[in-house]
Design a protein around this motif. Structure first.
Motif, PDB file in Angstrom:
ATOM      1  N   SER A 136       4.025  -2.000  16.738  1.00  0.00           N
ATOM      2  CA  SER A 136       3.637  -0.596  16.021  1.00  0.00           C
ATOM      3  C   SER A 136       2.973  -0.765  14.671  1.00  0.00           C
ATOM      4  CB  SER A 136       4.570   0.394  16.450  1.00  0.00           C
ATOM      5  OG  SER A 136       5.745   0.214  15.693  1.00  0.00           O
ATOM      6  N   LEU A 137       3.745  -1.386  13.685  1.00  0.00           N
ATOM      7  CA  LEU A 137       3.538  -1.428  12.554  1.00  0.00           C
ATOM      8  C   LEU A 137       2.222  -2.326  12.322  1.00  0.00           C
ATOM      9  CD1 LEU A 137       6.895  -2.418  10.399  1.00  0.00           C
ATOM     10  CD2 LEU A 137       5.536  -0.392  10.295  1.00  0.00           C
ATOM     11  N   TRP A 138       1.940  -3.399  13.083  1.00  0.00           N
ATOM     12  CA  TRP A 138       0.913  -4.084  13.255  1.00  0.00           C
ATOM     13  C   TRP A 138      -0.489  -3.306  13.672  1.00  0.00           C
ATOM     14  CZ3 TRP A 138      -1.743  -8.109  11.455  1.00  0.00           C
ATOM     15  CH2 TRP A 138      -2.995  -8.688  12.032  1.00  0.00           C
ATOM     16  N   ASN A 139      -0.374  -2.566  14.572  1.00  0.00           N
ATOM     17  CA  ASN A 139      -1.229  -1.626  14.862  1.00  0.00           C
ATOM     18  C   ASN A 139      -1.566  -0.569  13.769  1.00  0.00           C
ATOM     19  OD1 ASN A 139      -1.470  -2.884  17.357  1.00  0.00           O
ATOM     20  ND2 ASN A 139      -0.275  -1.375  18.431  1.00  0.00           N
ATOM     21  N   THR A 140      -0.626  -0.043  13.282  1.00  0.00           N
ATOM     22  CA  THR A 140      -0.878   0.916  12.111  1.00  0.00           C
ATOM     23  C   THR A 140      -1.416   0.256  10.920  1.00  0.00           C
ATOM     24  OG1 THR A 140       1.398   1.930  12.838  1.00  0.00           O
ATOM     25  CG2 THR A 140       0.454   2.746  10.637  1.00  0.00           C
ATOM     26  N   ILE A 289      -2.240   7.237   3.096  1.00  0.00           N
ATOM     27  CA  ILE A 289      -0.899   7.963   3.459  1.00  0.00           C
ATOM     28  C   ILE A 289      -0.928   8.648   4.806  1.00  0.00           C
ATOM     29  CG2 ILE A 289       0.569   9.770   2.903  1.00  0.00           C
ATOM     30  CD1 ILE A 289       0.314   9.046  -0.184  1.00  0.00           C
ATOM     31  N   GLY A 290      -2.002   9.222   5.080  1.00  0.00           N
ATOM     32  CA  GLY A 290      -2.439   9.970   6.294  1.00  0.00           C
ATOM     33  C   GLY A 290      -2.527   8.791   7.493  1.00  0.00           C
ATOM     34  N   SER A 291      -2.800   7.734   7.274  1.00  0.00           N
ATOM     35  CA  SER A 291      -3.022   6.473   8.127  1.00  0.00           C
ATOM     36  C   SER A 291      -1.802   5.825   8.655  1.00  0.00           C
ATOM     37  CB  SER A 291      -3.968   5.422   7.727  1.00  0.00           C
ATOM     38  OG  SER A 291      -5.372   6.147   7.447  1.00  0.00           O
ATOM     39  N   PHE A 292      -1.167   5.602   7.792  1.00  0.00           N
ATOM     40  CA  PHE A 292       0.320   5.328   8.211  1.00  0.00           C
ATOM     41  C   PHE A 292       1.221   6.294   9.141  1.00  0.00           C
ATOM     42  CE2 PHE A 292      -0.145   1.953   5.014  1.00  0.00           C
ATOM     43  CZ  PHE A 292       0.317   0.734   5.757  1.00  0.00           C
ATOM     44  N   ILE A 342       4.674   2.894   2.742  1.00  0.00           N
ATOM     45  CA  ILE A 342       3.775   3.920   2.068  1.00  0.00           C
ATOM     46  C   ILE A 342       3.945   3.860   0.657  1.00  0.00           C
ATOM     47  CG2 ILE A 342       2.970   6.340   1.888  1.00  0.00           C
ATOM     48  CD1 ILE A 342       3.714   6.569   4.763  1.00  0.00           C
ATOM     49  N   LEU A 343       5.105   3.999   0.053  1.00  0.00           N
ATOM     50  CA  LEU A 343       5.241   4.163  -1.218  1.00  0.00           C
ATOM     51  C   LEU A 343       4.885   2.633  -2.037  1.00  0.00           C
ATOM     52  CD1 LEU A 343       6.668   5.383  -3.778  1.00  0.00           C
ATOM     53  CD2 LEU A 343       8.752   4.364  -3.431  1.00  0.00           C
ATOM     54  N   VAL A 344       5.035   1.659  -1.612  1.00  0.00           N
ATOM     55  CA  VAL A 344       4.558   0.353  -2.036  1.00  0.00           C
ATOM     56  C   VAL A 344       3.072   0.329  -2.068  1.00  0.00           C
ATOM     57  CG1 VAL A 344       4.334  -2.262  -1.565  1.00  0.00           C
ATOM     58  CG2 VAL A 344       6.625  -1.042  -1.504  1.00  0.00           C
ATOM     59  N   PHE A 345       2.358   0.721  -0.890  1.00  0.00           N
ATOM     60  CA  PHE A 345       0.998   0.766  -1.028  1.00  0.00           C
ATOM     61  C   PHE A 345       0.330   1.773  -1.746  1.00  0.00           C
ATOM     62  CE2 PHE A 345       1.025  -1.828   2.793  1.00  0.00           C
ATOM     63  CZ  PHE A 345      -0.293  -2.370   2.884  1.00  0.00           C
ATOM     64  N   SER A 346       0.934   2.787  -2.240  1.00  0.00           N
ATOM     65  CA  SER A 346       0.484   4.055  -2.955  1.00  0.00           C
ATOM     66  C   SER A 346       0.697   3.308  -4.388  1.00  0.00           C
ATOM     67  CB  SER A 346       1.422   5.174  -2.838  1.00  0.00           C
ATOM     68  OG  SER A 346       1.133   5.722  -1.481  1.00  0.00           O
ATOM     69  N   VAL A 347       1.575   2.765  -4.722  1.00  0.00           N
ATOM     70  CA  VAL A 347       1.884   2.185  -6.137  1.00  0.00           C
ATOM     71  C   VAL A 347       0.773   1.177  -6.473  1.00  0.00           C
ATOM     72  CG1 VAL A 347       3.261   0.953  -7.515  1.00  0.00           C
ATOM     73  CG2 VAL A 347       4.223   2.723  -6.441  1.00  0.00           C
ATOM     74  N   LEU A 348       0.487   0.181  -5.618  1.00  0.00           N
ATOM     75  CA  LEU A 348      -0.483  -0.734  -5.512  1.00  0.00           C
ATOM     76  C   LEU A 348      -1.671  -0.112  -5.820  1.00  0.00           C
ATOM     77  CD1 LEU A 348       0.536  -3.503  -2.903  1.00  0.00           C
ATOM     78  CD2 LEU A 348       0.823  -3.592  -5.474  1.00  0.00           C
TER      79      LEU A 348
END
Length: 359
Positions: A136-140, A289-292, A342-348
């Protein structure tokens, strides 16, 4: 004629007469005649003397600072009083569930269990062995990456096309209309459009002599169908945001570029894209954020199928918490892992796309 010593020749610098009226200058340019000789006390305006005495008085300055501080405190208290209902709702419906979910993630909480025990990091380590959670993480992640480029490009192209023209308001409303629909309505609409028997897509494919396909039942096309659904749904929302950013760019920059011989493509790359950096940052961060957190489209269209081809992290979390023996502790651990990602991706994204834009 030269002015007499001690009397300035500029009209604005002449003092007031003792009667409090300004002395008028004669046409000949000679100094004014007053009933008394101007003294040093009379040469200073009354209002200036009062202001100077007020500033130099320690008692009055302290009283003034005290009154200003009290006024500011009253204004701050009034502002927080108006914010209090919203802060209470935010604390009750946001902060408390967040902290309660963190607490449950370290327990073996389950619906119907009166007492539950503290298990430490057992729920988190169990996720490393959960194959369906990893799928599920991979698909997301695939859905997030595959849908980001269309969400960036399609609304931006439409915004550039609709930035001018008499019908831009009408077309803007038409493109924004799908975003006003609920996710269930959007899902049911596309479920009918992609139906292999009565769906319009397969009907026109047969009319063109092409083979019809089961878009939602094929693992190779099911996720792409969900991506197309999402892009169609959110294009109008990001279109309005792009239009707002385009209208803030000064037209003088495009005129100067045209005078220098730059074409429309070069002006878009050299002016539009750099000045739209804050808007691009907002679109990318909000979309990621919405996609995750995608759930509604998958739940209505495929329910995670065929197999686990479209199972996402939120759907797996939902089934763990409300279908598979109501394992609230494990589901809370999944939620916090997803929050950390989500937090890590947002900071990046903020690190990579941040920058000061000057017009």
């Amino acid at each position: 004629m030269r002015a007499s010593p001690g009397i300035p020749s500029c009209v604005r610098c002449w003092p007031r007469a003792p009667t409090g009226r300004w002395v008028s200058r004669r046409r000949s340019g000679s100094p004014p005649k007053t009933s008394r000789a101007p003294s040093s006390r009379a040469s200073t305006p009354v209002r200036s003397r009062r202001r100077r005495r007020w500033r130099t008085s320690p008692g009055r300055s302290t009283l003034c600072r005290t009154s200003v501080t009290a006024r500011r405190r009253r204004q701050t208290a009034t502002a927080y009083l108006f914010l209090l209902p919203g802060l209470l709702l935010f604390a009750v419906f946001r902060v408390y569930p967040l902290l309660e979910g963190l607490r449950l993630s370290f327990t073996n909480a389950r619906l119907g269990r009166a007492a539950y025990q503290f298990v430490g990091l057992a729920n988190y380590t169990r996720l490393l062995e959960d194959a369906r959670f990893q799928v599920s993480l991979w698909n997301t992640g695939f859905y997030t990456l595959a849908s980001t480029l269309p969400v960036l490009a399609v609304p931006l192209g439409l915004a550039v096309a609709l930035n001018r023209g008499a019908l831009r308001n009408v077309l803007r409303s038409a493109f924004f209309f799908p975003f006003t629909l609920s996710v269930v309505t959007v899902g049911l609409t596309w479920l009918w459009l992609l139906d292999p028997v009565v769906g319009p897509f397969n009907y026109y494919l047969r009319a063109l002599g092409l083979p019809a396909r089961s878009w939602l039942a094929d693992p190779a096309t099911a996720m792409w169908a969900i991506i197309a659904t999402t892009v169609w749904w959110v294009t109008g929302y990001y279109l309005v945001i792009y239009l707002a950013g385009l209208q803030d760019i000064p037209r003088e920059l495009y005129e100067a570029a045209a005078l220098d011989g730059a074409g429309s493509g070069h002006a878009f790359l050299a002016i539009t894209l750099p000045l739209l950096r804050p808007v691009l940052l907002f679109v990318v961060v909000t979309h990621v954020i919405g996609s995750f957190q995608i759930f509604g489209q998958v739940f209505v269209l495929t329910d995670g199928g065929p197999g686990d081809a479209t199972r996402t992290a939120v759907q797996h979390l939902y089934e763990t918490a409300f279908k598979n023996f109501f394992q609230f502790g494990a589901a809370s651990a999944m939620a916090w892992v997803l929050f950390a990602i989500i937090l890590v991706f947002s900071v990046l994204q903020f690190r990579l796309l941040r920058g000061h834009t000057e017009y």
